[in-house]
Design an enzyme around this catalytic site. Sequence first.
Site, PDB file in Angstrom:
ATOM      1  N   SER A 238       0.870  -1.312  -0.184  1.00  0.00           N
ATOM      2  CA  SER A 238      -0.122   0.132   0.167  1.00  0.00           C
ATOM      3  C   SER A 238       0.842   1.193  -0.016  1.00  0.00           C
ATOM      4  O   SER A 238       2.086   1.220  -0.087  1.00  0.00           O
ATOM      5  CB  SER A 238      -0.884   0.076   1.201  1.00  0.00           C
ATOM      6  OG  SER A 238      -0.109   0.295   2.523  1.00  0.00           O
ATOM      7  N   LYS A 239       0.222   2.284  -0.126  1.00  0.00           N
ATOM      8  CA  LYS A 239       0.862   3.678   0.103  1.00  0.00           C
ATOM      9  C   LYS A 239       1.991   3.664   1.105  1.00  0.00           C
ATOM     10  O   LYS A 239       3.079   4.319   0.911  1.00  0.00           O
ATOM     11  CB  LYS A 239      -0.180   4.762   0.188  1.00  0.00           C
ATOM     12  CG  LYS A 239      -0.709   5.139  -1.010  1.00  0.00           C
ATOM     13  CD  LYS A 239      -1.257   6.644  -1.003  1.00  0.00           C
ATOM     14  CE  LYS A 239      -1.730   7.153  -2.572  1.00  0.00           C
ATOM     15  NZ  LYS A 239      -3.356   7.239  -2.112  1.00  0.00           N
ATOM     16  N   ARG A 240       1.692   3.057   2.399  1.00  0.00           N
ATOM     17  CA  ARG A 240       2.765   2.971   3.386  1.00  0.00           C
ATOM     18  C   ARG A 240       3.985   2.573   2.755  1.00  0.00           C
ATOM     19  O   ARG A 240       5.316   3.159   3.390  1.00  0.00           O
ATOM     20  CB  ARG A 240       2.344   2.249   4.757  1.00  0.00           C
ATOM     21  CG  ARG A 240       1.177   2.654   5.376  1.00  0.00           C
ATOM     22  CD  ARG A 240       0.691   1.662   6.575  1.00  0.00           C
ATOM     23  NE  ARG A 240       0.283   0.419   5.675  1.00  0.00           N
ATOM     24  CZ  ARG A 240       0.802  -0.666   5.847  1.00  0.00           C
ATOM     25  NH1 ARG A 240       1.907  -0.835   6.600  1.00  0.00           N
ATOM     26  NH2 ARG A 240       0.249  -1.564   5.372  1.00  0.00           N
ATOM     27  N   GLY A 242       5.702   3.372   0.213  1.00  0.00           N
ATOM     28  CA  GLY A 242       6.258   4.053  -0.706  1.00  0.00           C
ATOM     29  C   GLY A 242       5.227   4.377  -2.014  1.00  0.00           C
ATOM     30  O   GLY A 242       3.984   4.293  -1.667  1.00  0.00           O
TER      31      GLY A 242
END
Length: 463
Positions: A238-240, A242
């Site tokens: 996920s966005k976490r 990167g």
Amino acid sequence: MSKIVTRFPPSPTGHLHIGGARTALFNWLFARHHGGKFILRIEDTDRLRSKQEYVDGIIEGMKWLGLDWDEGPFFQSQRMEIYQKHIEQLLAEGKAYYCYCTPEELEQKRKAAMAQGKKPRYDGTCRHKNLPPKEGAVVRFKSTLVGETALNDLIHGPIVFNNAELDDWIIQRSDGTPTYNFVVVVDDATMGITHVIRGDDHINNTPKQLQLYEALGYEPPQFAHVPMILGPDKTKLSKRHGAASILEYRDMGFLPQAMVNFLVRLGWSYGNQEIFSLEELIGKFDIKRIGKSAAVFNMEKLLWLNAHYIQETSNEKLAELLVPFLEKLYPQAPTDYVVKVAATLKTRAKTLKEMAEMADFYFREDITYDSKAAAKFLVPEVKSGLEEITQAIISMAELDEAELERTFREIQTKHQLNTRKFAQAIRVALTGRTVSPGLFEVMAVLGKNRVVKRLRKAVESIG
Ligand code: GLU
């Protein structure tokens, strides 16, 4: 087998991310391998969350990766008549029905079921009422609730679903819009899709879809559900972890070939081979080689692949790719010698962005010295050597690497200078730091005027 047709059907409610791009790539490769057809379909029935900017980004991302489509982009929002026709067919055949249950009633029933520890499921209140259409009514599909629905997944093998787990799900909402599980079947069937390759988060939708194919009298496609991608910490990517969007990778200076090579290896393998040209991938791609377990995103590997493809790229092409990155950093930079600059940096940089940063001494007229490097190497001991090499360079017609090296050796010997110390002094003078491409290469690329100017400045700085 008849001609293979695959599709990529993103919902434009977000950017084209790593997982979506991989799904697109697998579908594209499978179609290309079999000389089939690849269709792009934009699933924009969710009017509130769908945005034009995401449609544009998805198309840009696909083009950047080189995933061309043979038909489309089709937009579900423009196919409402086709869906309506299919809903009417099901209603007429008694395979779907109008339901007047209000959201409040359903919510109450849901709560009651939960309180009893049961899975909330539509209880069939309107199933046999044969209700006429009414403002605000939904249309439900009359699911088969006994027996089993079997899926023979090309990756996971046979999966059997107990129909008692299903309920009469909504195919048309009260505002008249059809739902995902319904339109996906109508589209895949009417577009002649033979193979659905998609994320395994859709496995649980498949029994609903299979029952619908049967009710509509369509032959279902073959399904291949691809395991998800995990971040390095083994949680869902996920966005976490990167950058999420494919275009962010472009903007970080990754090459599309590296990206494609990286994406394909997230789940697909061919022995121990890591590097594949596109032609090779098309030749070798096979659903059977997609693994059953989740793939892990590895940034180091992406950087390694990118470094490889940077080295494989011709200097001319590299220069062309590098220019937009240079323009951001050095708006005043002369671009006439980018090809030569790129040639000296291509074995050093892992991304185009890094290459542009490394190129600063080529494009800044006034370089600043790394203070430690200057203190250590721009010292009185080398001053006369620097003065003499400056004079020698002034007398050269143009800078030739071999001639520069000979001159360097002569002066170094004459002044009894340590090779490394003399070379580092020149390097700091020209680049401001102690690490750079080969010294004579750098001199030849910088050209006589810049070299002389920088050497003079270094001599002055020694005082
Ligand atoms: N629009 C769906 C998604 O983005 C497509 C799923 C499918 O391939 O059936 O998840």
